[in-house]
Design a protein around this motif. Sequence first.
Motif, short mmCIF file in Angstrom:
data_model
loop_
_atom_site.label_atom_id
_atom_site.label_comp_id
_atom_site.label_asym_id
_atom_site.label_seq_id
_atom_site.Cartn_x
_atom_site.Cartn_y
_atom_site.Cartn_z
N ARG A 112 0.81 -1.22 0.00
CA ARG A 112 0.00 0.00 0.00
C ARG A 112 0.84 1.27 0.00
O ARG A 112 0.52 2.19 -0.76
CB ARG A 112 -0.97 -0.01 1.18
CG ARG A 112 -2.17 -0.91 0.92
CD ARG A 112 -3.06 -0.92 2.11
NE ARG A 112 -2.34 -1.69 3.15
CZ ARG A 112 -2.78 -1.95 4.34
NH1 ARG A 112 -3.94 -1.47 4.72
NH2 ARG A 112 -2.09 -2.66 5.21
N PRO A 113 1.90 1.35 0.81
CA PRO A 113 2.70 2.59 0.77
C PRO A 113 3.27 2.89 -0.62
O PRO A 113 3.33 4.05 -1.03
CB PRO A 113 3.82 2.33 1.78
CG PRO A 113 3.26 1.30 2.71
CD PRO A 113 2.37 0.44 1.87
N ARG A 137 0.50 9.65 -5.74
CA ARG A 137 0.78 11.07 -5.46
C ARG A 137 1.63 11.74 -6.53
O ARG A 137 1.78 12.96 -6.53
CB ARG A 137 1.48 11.21 -4.11
CG ARG A 137 0.55 10.96 -2.93
CD ARG A 137 1.20 11.40 -1.62
NE ARG A 137 2.48 10.76 -1.36
CZ ARG A 137 2.65 9.63 -0.66
NH1 ARG A 137 1.60 9.02 -0.14
NH2 ARG A 137 3.84 9.13 -0.47
N ILE A 138 2.18 10.98 -7.45
CA ILE A 138 3.03 11.58 -8.50
C ILE A 138 2.15 12.41 -9.41
O ILE A 138 1.19 11.91 -9.99
CB ILE A 138 3.78 10.49 -9.30
CG1 ILE A 138 4.72 9.72 -8.37
CG2 ILE A 138 4.54 11.10 -10.46
CD1 ILE A 138 5.36 8.51 -9.01
N GLY A 139 2.49 13.69 -9.54
CA GLY A 139 1.66 14.60 -10.33
C GLY A 139 2.14 14.82 -11.75
O GLY A 139 1.42 15.37 -12.56
#
Length: 60
Positions: free
Chosen positions: A36-37, A44-46
């Motif tokens: 999961r982490p 979260r990578i944009g």
Amino acid sequence: MTALLADELRAAQPRRLGAAVTAFASVLSALFADRRPVHQAIARIGAPTLLLWGDEDVPR
């Protein structure tokens, strides 16, 4: 399970043993590692990102 694995290791051809160990480690990682982490960090990578995974890569 231990006896079966021991039998398989005794019968393994030495040149194929490395691949078997890699596959076994991958299966154990999938069973017991909390991924999961990693998935949360990837989410979260944009920026546009290419993730590559090779045949010889081993989760650590």
